[in-house]
Motif scaffolding. Structure first.
Motif, mmCIF file in Angstrom:
data_model
loop_
_atom_site.group_PDB
_atom_site.id
_atom_site.type_symbol
_atom_site.label_atom_id
_atom_site.label_comp_id
_atom_site.label_asym_id
_atom_site.label_seq_id
_atom_site.Cartn_x
_atom_site.Cartn_y
_atom_site.Cartn_z
ATOM 1 N N TYR A 1 -53.813 87.284 -63.272
ATOM 2 C CA TYR A 1 -52.701 88.255 -62.796
ATOM 3 C C TYR A 1 -53.316 89.584 -62.961
ATOM 4 N N PRO A 2 -53.226 90.405 -61.826
ATOM 5 C CA PRO A 2 -54.042 91.778 -61.956
ATOM 6 C C PRO A 2 -53.343 92.665 -62.981
ATOM 7 N N GLN A 3 -52.148 92.386 -63.376
ATOM 8 C CA GLN A 3 -51.611 93.349 -64.233
ATOM 9 C C GLN A 3 -51.992 93.082 -65.669
ATOM 10 N N VAL A 4 -52.475 92.045 -65.916
ATOM 11 C CA VAL A 4 -52.928 91.456 -67.311
ATOM 12 C C VAL A 4 -54.546 92.069 -67.577
ATOM 13 N N LYS A 5 -54.729 92.867 -68.509
ATOM 14 C CA LYS A 5 -55.993 93.655 -68.770
ATOM 15 C C LYS A 5 -57.013 92.792 -69.542
ATOM 16 N N SER A 6 -56.480 92.090 -70.582
ATOM 17 C CA SER A 6 -57.132 91.146 -71.266
ATOM 18 C C SER A 6 -56.379 90.147 -71.876
ATOM 19 N N VAL A 7 -57.188 89.023 -72.209
ATOM 20 C CA VAL A 7 -56.579 87.446 -72.771
ATOM 21 C C VAL A 7 -57.486 87.234 -73.986
ATOM 22 N N TYR A 8 -57.105 87.148 -75.056
ATOM 23 C CA TYR A 8 -57.861 86.652 -76.396
ATOM 24 C C TYR A 8 -57.029 85.227 -76.685
ATOM 25 N N LEU A 9 -57.783 84.225 -77.081
ATOM 26 C CA LEU A 9 -57.380 83.114 -78.007
ATOM 27 C C LEU A 9 -57.419 83.568 -79.179
ATOM 28 N N MET A 10 -56.294 83.366 -80.013
ATOM 29 C CA MET A 10 -56.251 83.877 -81.525
ATOM 30 C C MET A 10 -55.970 82.721 -82.459
ATOM 31 N N SER A 11 -56.685 82.808 -83.649
ATOM 32 C CA SER A 11 -55.968 82.031 -84.891
ATOM 33 C C SER A 11 -54.810 82.800 -85.348
ATOM 34 N N GLY A 12 -54.008 82.006 -86.172
ATOM 35 C CA GLY A 12 -53.018 82.482 -86.715
ATOM 36 C C GLY A 12 -51.807 82.195 -86.119
ATOM 37 N N ALA A 13 -50.627 83.040 -86.081
ATOM 38 C CA ALA A 13 -49.202 82.704 -85.888
ATOM 39 C C ALA A 13 -48.859 82.406 -84.392
ATOM 40 N N TYR A 14 -50.026 82.825 -83.644
ATOM 41 C CA TYR A 14 -49.622 82.679 -82.057
ATOM 42 C C TYR A 14 -50.902 82.271 -81.580
ATOM 43 N N ASP A 15 -51.017 81.870 -80.100
ATOM 44 C CA ASP A 15 -52.232 81.474 -79.706
ATOM 45 C C ASP A 15 -52.973 82.420 -78.688
ATOM 46 N N LEU A 16 -52.090 83.049 -77.690
ATOM 47 C CA LEU A 16 -52.803 84.124 -77.016
ATOM 48 C C LEU A 16 -52.400 85.316 -77.265
ATOM 49 N N LEU A 17 -53.371 86.470 -77.231
ATOM 50 C CA LEU A 17 -52.913 87.840 -77.179
ATOM 51 C C LEU A 17 -53.108 88.502 -75.637
ATOM 52 N N VAL A 18 -52.129 88.741 -75.035
ATOM 53 C CA VAL A 18 -52.240 89.186 -73.545
ATOM 54 C C VAL A 18 -51.927 90.647 -73.681
ATOM 55 N N GLU A 19 -52.836 91.555 -73.082
ATOM 56 C CA GLU A 19 -52.812 92.857 -72.959
ATOM 57 C C GLU A 19 -52.374 93.054 -71.380
ATOM 58 N N VAL A 20 -51.099 93.499 -71.064
ATOM 59 C CA VAL A 20 -50.679 93.890 -69.702
ATOM 60 C C VAL A 20 -50.445 95.410 -69.653
ATOM 61 N N GLU A 21 -50.652 95.856 -68.347
ATOM 62 C CA GLU A 21 -50.390 97.036 -68.146
ATOM 63 C C GLU A 21 -49.601 97.157 -67.050
ATOM 64 N N GLY A 22 -48.567 98.235 -66.941
ATOM 65 C CA GLY A 22 -47.619 98.502 -65.869
ATOM 66 C C GLY A 22 -47.271 100.008 -65.791
ATOM 67 N N ARG A 23 -46.838 100.336 -64.631
ATOM 68 C CA ARG A 23 -46.457 101.593 -64.557
ATOM 69 C C ARG A 23 -45.183 102.130 -65.461
ATOM 70 N N ASN A 24 -44.493 101.297 -65.657
ATOM 71 C CA ASN A 24 -43.225 101.593 -66.751
ATOM 72 C C ASN A 24 -42.604 100.532 -67.387
ATOM 73 N N LEU A 25 -42.071 100.497 -68.428
ATOM 74 C CA LEU A 25 -41.428 99.532 -69.525
ATOM 75 C C LEU A 25 -40.819 98.575 -68.475
ATOM 76 N N ARG A 26 -40.285 98.499 -67.441
ATOM 77 C CA ARG A 26 -39.381 97.825 -66.496
ATOM 78 C C ARG A 26 -40.470 96.776 -66.113
ATOM 79 N N GLU A 27 -41.574 97.394 -65.457
ATOM 80 C CA GLU A 27 -42.584 96.572 -64.826
ATOM 81 C C GLU A 27 -43.327 95.440 -65.946
ATOM 82 N N VAL A 28 -43.535 95.899 -67.066
ATOM 83 C CA VAL A 28 -44.009 95.088 -68.073
ATOM 84 C C VAL A 28 -42.902 94.046 -68.312
#
Ligand SMILES: Cc1ncc(COP(=O)(O)O)c(C=O)c1O
Lengths: 166, 408
Positions: free
Chosen positions: A93-120
């Motif tokens: 997805y083009p909105q997604v700026k970065s994706v990391y596989l993580m150890s710990g409480a969750y699996d993926l950390l996904v950085e998403v960018e949008g024009r406003n809160l609603r878009e995200v």
């Protein structure tokens, strides 16, 4: 070979400081031949060691609204492929700026960018959450960026030395 | 007496200089000061005139000091400095330069290398003693010698010798009144260093004429290509040498005011007498920071040295490309190109470079004998600023060449 690796490492450090440095300048700084620096860069570009030359922007200073969220995603891994397939589904997805596989409480950390809160928010509820193997998401909006990639945005450590000193 | 003083305070215009000690009166204001005044206040000037690192003190060092302040470490320390710091200095000198000093009675922490130099000279000089100073050199040696009642005797060193002191040069200046030799390698302003082979004949002369040596090794960590050889590590020189150093340059800690002196217990004891009555002890915050720098700072130091080395290559090439002759400096962070070919004096050159091209550098003449015809350019400044400064110097030299052609 060893020498070339050392040169490559040093070239990478110089480019990380300033990607616009020319091979000639870097050769001077490192006491190397310009041809060797060019070869090193060409090889690293070929091998995707250097993936891209990018610019670090402080968007807060630009009159251009955008919001970023870091989304913690829990998923069920797929048999045989683990997390790879789902990660790919997400990072395409083009909105997604970065994706990391993580150890710990969750699996993926996904950085998403949008024009406003609603878009995200829409992206999370319409695209991310419905993916079958996604168990849960937790969206954290960033309020302000202080430092990115080792670069401090509002660096207070200016050069305030005297103009002439002994 | 008091009324007398009040009266004097009212008469602002009356010159007070007749009250001054003749020793102080004879001291000339530093030539650096004048350039400082010329450059001060302008924002668009690129400065190659700075004698201090462009790095901030590494964060872990600052942080260690802040933490110690939070815990209330704000009092006097013992006169010679915190025992842990003296021990740290002893270990450091042992591992880096193969020197063995007893932290109990051979090391004293001072207010910068500056105080260490002052203490050494004051502890040693009898009125009229001659102090041998290889030049061009750091601007303080000669005035401090004079204030201490000694007679500075400059020894000119030359570009053709890459500004190294030679045994012949030294011996030629020795008289029955010669007592102290001040050494500063790596050198401010020339960037010269001395190898073991360079030192050996000097040590012979020192022994033969029974000299005491004050060896200012504040730039010892900043060498490129070969390691620093401490003068005290030469056979027989340990007892004759007062080693002076500090944290300003190696660890980017100029404002902390912390240095040290090491030497024979008798000499250190004498210096300690002056130190305890004049300043009590070096600043406690500086001592904490210095200890942290010695204990955990080597990696950051290496990174800074790497960076100076890169910029050294850039400035030497840039100055040569600009048409100035420039030997390769092996230490410190100064390039010392010759500007003799331009037909200007170093003072004229530096003034015009500053006024017309907005680059500040220090004329070689302020550093004593042998400095005329050269320019001190500090490369402790960012690559982009250096590049811009080198371009401007190139344009200036080209302009001078044109002016010369028109005249001819
Ligand atoms: C050769 C030399 N010695 C001593 C000093 C003084 O250093 P400190 O900050 O330790 O007093 C300097 C500072 O420029 C210097 O260049």
């Amino acid at each position: 070979m060893e020498q070339m690796n050392e040169l490559k490492r040093k070239v990478l450090e110089l480019l990380k400081e300033d990607a616009r440095r020319t091979p000639a300048l870097m050769a001077t700084l490192l006491g190397a031949e310009e041809e060797d620096v060019k070869t090193a860069i060409a090889q690293m570009e070929q091998e995707h060691v250097i993936v891209k030359y990018a610019t670090v922007v402080n968007w807060d200073k630009v009159d251009d609204e955008r919001v970023t969220a870091l989304i913690e995603v829990q998923i069920t891994p797929e048999r045989g492929r683990g997390f790879e397939g789902i990660a790919e589904r997400i990072y395409l997805y083009p909105q997604v700026k970065s994706v990391y596989l993580m150890s710990g409480a969750y699996d993926l950390l996904v950085e998403v960018e949008g024009r406003n809160l609603r878009e995200v928010a829409n992206f999370v509820s319409e695209k991310l959450s419905p993916i079958d193997s996604v168990l849960s998401t937790k969206t954290n909006f960033t309020l302000k960026k202080y430092k990115q990639d080792g670069i401090i945005f509002e660096d207070h450590e200016e050069d305030n030395r005297l103009m002439i000193s002994p | 007496m008091i009324t007398n003083k009040t009266q004097l305070a009212g008469e602002q215009s009356k010159s007070m200089t007749s009250y001054l000690s003749p020793l102080v009166q004879q001291i000339q204001p530093s030539g650096i000061r004048r350039f400082f005044d010329m450059a001060a206040g302008s924002k668009d000037i690129i400065s190659l005139g700075v004698g201090e690192p462009d790095f901030k003190t590494p964060w872990h060092v600052r942080e260690a000091c802040v933490y110690s302040l939070e815990r209330g470490f704000t009092g006097y320390t013992s006169n010679a400095g915190m025992p842990e710091l003296r021990e740290g200095i002893a270990n450091y000198l042992h591992t880096r330069f193969n020197l063995d000093y007893d932290p109990a009675n051979q090391i004293i922490a001072t207010i910068g290398g500056s105080e260490a130099i002052d203490l050494a000279l004051r502890a040693l000089i009898s009125p009229g003693d001659e102090i041998l100073i290889p030049e061009p050199c750091y601007i303080s040696y000669s005035p401090i010698t004079s204030i201490g009642g000694g007679v500075p005797v400059g020894i000119e060193t030359f570009g053709k010798d890459r500004f190294k002191l030679t045994a012949e040069g030294l011996e030629a200046k020795i008289t029955p009144r010669s007592k102290i030799l001040i050494l500063c390698y790596p050198s401010n302003p020339t960037g010269a260093i001395m190898s073991r082979e360079d030192w050996e004949p000097i040590a012979k002369v020192v022994e033969k004429h029974d000299l005491i040596v004050i060896s200012d090794e504040i730039y010892a960590e900043l060498t490129y290509g070969s390691n620093h050889v401490s003068f005290a590590s030469l056979p027989g020189m340990m007892d004759r040498t007062i080693l002076v150093s500090g944290f300003s340059k190696a660890f980017a800690m100029t404002g902390w005011r912390l240095g040290y002196a090491c030497g024979h217990p008798d000499l250190i004891a004498a210096m300690l007498k002056i130190h305890q009555y004049t300043v009590m002890c070096a600043p406690s915050m500086g001592q904490v920071a210095a200890l942290e720098a010695l204990t955990n700072g080597m990696e950051e130091k290496d990174r800074m040295v790497d960076s100076y080395n890169q910029r050294r290559r850039l400035i030497v090439k840039g100055l040569r490309d600009a048409g100035l002759e420039c030997h390769e400096p092996q230490g410190a962070f100064y390039a010392f190109p010759s500007i003799a070919g331009t037909g200007l004096t170093s003072d004229e050159f530096a003034q015009r470079l500053l006024r017309e091209f907005r680059v500040a550098a220090v004329p070689g003449s302020v550093f004593g004998l042998g400095g005329e015809g050269y320019l001190r350019c500090s490369y402790a400044t960012s690559v982009s600023q250096l590049n811009e400064a080198l371009e401007r110097i190139g344009a200036f030299v080209a302009l001078l060449k044109k002016e010369k052609e028109i005249k001819a």
